[in-house]
Scaffold this motif. Structure first.
Motif, PDB file in Angstrom:
ATOM      1  N   THR A  63       0.917  -1.263  -0.044  1.00  0.00           N
ATOM      2  CA  THR A  63       0.044  -0.030   0.020  1.00  0.00           C
ATOM      3  C   THR A  63       0.920   1.268   0.123  1.00  0.00           C
ATOM      4  O   THR A  63       2.057   1.116   0.709  1.00  0.00           O
ATOM      5  CB  THR A  63      -0.815  -0.056   1.195  1.00  0.00           C
ATOM      6  N   GLY A  64       0.362   2.144  -0.567  1.00  0.00           N
ATOM      7  CA  GLY A  64       0.976   3.479  -0.745  1.00  0.00           C
ATOM      8  C   GLY A  64      -0.064   4.584  -0.450  1.00  0.00           C
ATOM      9  O   GLY A  64      -0.922   4.202  -0.039  1.00  0.00           O
ATOM     10  N   LYS A  65       0.524   5.851  -0.552  1.00  0.00           N
ATOM     11  CA  LYS A  65      -0.597   6.941  -0.216  1.00  0.00           C
ATOM     12  C   LYS A  65      -1.682   6.946  -1.145  1.00  0.00           C
ATOM     13  O   LYS A  65      -2.789   7.266  -0.751  1.00  0.00           O
ATOM     14  CB  LYS A  65       0.327   8.159  -0.491  1.00  0.00           C
ATOM     15  N   ASP A  66      -1.309   6.549  -2.403  1.00  0.00           N
ATOM     16  CA  ASP A  66      -2.581   6.654  -3.476  1.00  0.00           C
ATOM     17  C   ASP A  66      -2.868   5.407  -4.206  1.00  0.00           C
ATOM     18  O   ASP A  66      -3.600   5.645  -5.089  1.00  0.00           O
ATOM     19  CB  ASP A  66      -2.292   7.657  -4.401  1.00  0.00           C
ATOM     20  N   ASP A 167       6.585 -10.414 -12.017  1.00  0.00           N
ATOM     21  CA  ASP A 167       6.288  -8.840 -11.357  1.00  0.00           C
ATOM     22  C   ASP A 167       4.982  -8.510 -11.596  1.00  0.00           C
ATOM     23  O   ASP A 167       4.509  -7.276 -10.943  1.00  0.00           O
ATOM     24  CB  ASP A 167       7.596  -8.067 -11.438  1.00  0.00           C
ATOM     25  N   TYR A 168       3.967  -8.883 -12.535  1.00  0.00           N
ATOM     26  CA  TYR A 168       2.877  -8.531 -12.651  1.00  0.00           C
ATOM     27  C   TYR A 168       1.714  -8.370 -11.408  1.00  0.00           C
ATOM     28  O   TYR A 168       2.271  -9.370 -10.820  1.00  0.00           O
ATOM     29  CB  TYR A 168       2.094  -8.838 -14.052  1.00  0.00           C
ATOM     30  N   GLY A 169       0.787  -7.530 -11.371  1.00  0.00           N
ATOM     31  CA  GLY A 169      -0.147  -7.740 -10.336  1.00  0.00           C
ATOM     32  C   GLY A 169      -1.057  -7.076 -10.687  1.00  0.00           C
ATOM     33  O   GLY A 169      -1.275  -6.271 -11.691  1.00  0.00           O
ATOM     34  N   LEU A 170      -2.175  -6.729  -9.743  1.00  0.00           N
ATOM     35  CA  LEU A 170      -3.012  -5.668  -9.822  1.00  0.00           C
ATOM     36  C   LEU A 170      -2.762  -4.487  -8.968  1.00  0.00           C
ATOM     37  O   LEU A 170      -2.603  -4.591  -7.737  1.00  0.00           O
ATOM     38  CB  LEU A 170      -4.512  -6.290  -9.217  1.00  0.00           C
ATOM     39  N   ARG A 171      -3.345  -3.156  -9.588  1.00  0.00           N
ATOM     40  CA  ARG A 171      -2.882  -2.204  -8.810  1.00  0.00           C
ATOM     41  C   ARG A 171      -4.182  -1.202  -8.849  1.00  0.00           C
ATOM     42  O   ARG A 171      -4.720  -0.856  -9.981  1.00  0.00           O
ATOM     43  CB  ARG A 171      -1.741  -1.363  -9.578  1.00  0.00           C
ATOM     44  N   PHE A 172      -4.375  -0.924  -7.697  1.00  0.00           N
ATOM     45  CA  PHE A 172      -5.722  -0.088  -7.534  1.00  0.00           C
ATOM     46  C   PHE A 172      -5.476   1.404  -7.252  1.00  0.00           C
ATOM     47  O   PHE A 172      -5.006   1.544  -6.024  1.00  0.00           O
ATOM     48  CB  PHE A 172      -6.690  -0.671  -6.510  1.00  0.00           C
ATOM     49  N   ASP A 173      -5.630   2.465  -8.082  1.00  0.00           N
ATOM     50  CA  ASP A 173      -5.145   3.565  -7.704  1.00  0.00           C
ATOM     51  C   ASP A 173      -6.263   4.518  -7.077  1.00  0.00           C
ATOM     52  O   ASP A 173      -7.471   4.377  -7.787  1.00  0.00           O
ATOM     53  CB  ASP A 173      -4.694   4.237  -9.015  1.00  0.00           C
ATOM     54  N   LYS A 174      -6.179   5.546  -6.078  1.00  0.00           N
ATOM     55  CA  LYS A 174      -7.095   6.479  -5.765  1.00  0.00           C
ATOM     56  C   LYS A 174      -7.114   7.537  -6.787  1.00  0.00           C
ATOM     57  O   LYS A 174      -6.267   7.861  -7.143  1.00  0.00           O
ATOM     58  CB  LYS A 174      -6.621   6.670  -4.490  1.00  0.00           C
ATOM     59  N   SER A 175      -8.462   7.602  -6.832  1.00  0.00           N
ATOM     60  CA  SER A 175      -8.838   8.867  -7.978  1.00  0.00           C
ATOM     61  C   SER A 175      -9.970   9.672  -7.379  1.00  0.00           C
ATOM     62  O   SER A 175     -10.814   8.956  -6.726  1.00  0.00           O
ATOM     63  CB  SER A 175      -9.040   8.273  -9.286  1.00  0.00           C
ATOM     64  N   ASP A 176      -9.608  10.807  -7.616  1.00  0.00           N
ATOM     65  CA  ASP A 176     -10.767  11.980  -7.165  1.00  0.00           C
ATOM     66  C   ASP A 176     -11.606  12.174  -8.221  1.00  0.00           C
ATOM     67  O   ASP A 176     -12.937  12.700  -8.029  1.00  0.00           O
ATOM     68  CB  ASP A 176      -9.989  13.297  -6.698  1.00  0.00           C
TER      69      ASP A 176
END
Length: 188
Positions: A63-66, A167-176
């Motif tokens: 997990t990251g900030k966004d 190294d592929y995976g799923l990434r869920f980005d936070k979006s406004d």
């Protein structure tokens, strides 16, 4: 003689006196409960905080900030199990001539257990974190009863693709931004 006790009204949880109710950004603060107050006898063991989720069912979580990212570390075990860690990687999940592969006459495998193990593992990988192999795995799973050598070769091709994309995976980005769903249909 029976006595009746008036019911206590249930109140919303509040911070104890002397604690801040909001942080400097205006977010509401809550108290963390370290143990269950009542319930079954194992309730005292139910409130363990293990920190941020890092591993679960062979998947790593970052997990990251966004963003949140899920990657399946099971792939390395999968490739090792079928002795494919040293194979040459492929760029696509299925051979472009996969349609021809399924229609070409090929010998039926004498022992289909290996093929079924491979495809079963691929299904687990596909549903967990790798939707990019969905088409190939769907086609391979249609031939579980009588797989041929051509089907086994197509399954090997998918494994070689996974080798190149560990190294592929799923990434869920936070979006406004607000997402809009658009649909189209043919008027005929």
């Amino acid at each position: 003689m029976k006595t009746f006790v008036p019911r206590m009204s249930v109140q919303q949880p509040e911070q104890p006196e002397g604690y801040k109710e909001k942080d400097s950004d205006g977010n509401v603060l809550y108290c963390k409960l370290n143990k269950s107050l009542y319930g079954p006898k194992q309730s005292g063991r139910m409130m363990t905080d293990l920190g941020k989720l890092k591993w679960f069912l062979g998947m790593s979580f970052a997990t990251g900030k966004d963003y949140n990212k899920v990657n399946q570390k099971y792939l390395e075990n999968f490739l090792d199990r079928f002795r494919m860690l040293d194979c040459h990687a492929r760029n696509t999940p299925c051979d472009p001539s996969i349609v021809i592969t399924y229609t070409v006459e090929s010998d039926v495998l004498a022992n289909a257990n290996l093929y079924r193990e491979i495809v079963g593992s691929l299904i687990y990988i596909m549903t967990g974190t790798r939707p990019d192999i969905c088409y190939a795995v769907t086609k391979l799973s249609q031939y579980m009863s009588k797989p041929t050598k051509a089907h086994l070769n197509a399954a090997i091709h998918v494994r070689k693709y996974l080798k190149g994309t560990l190294d592929y995976g799923l990434r869920f980005d936070k979006s406004d931004e607000q997402m809009n769903l658009m649909g189209f249909c043919d008027s005929d």
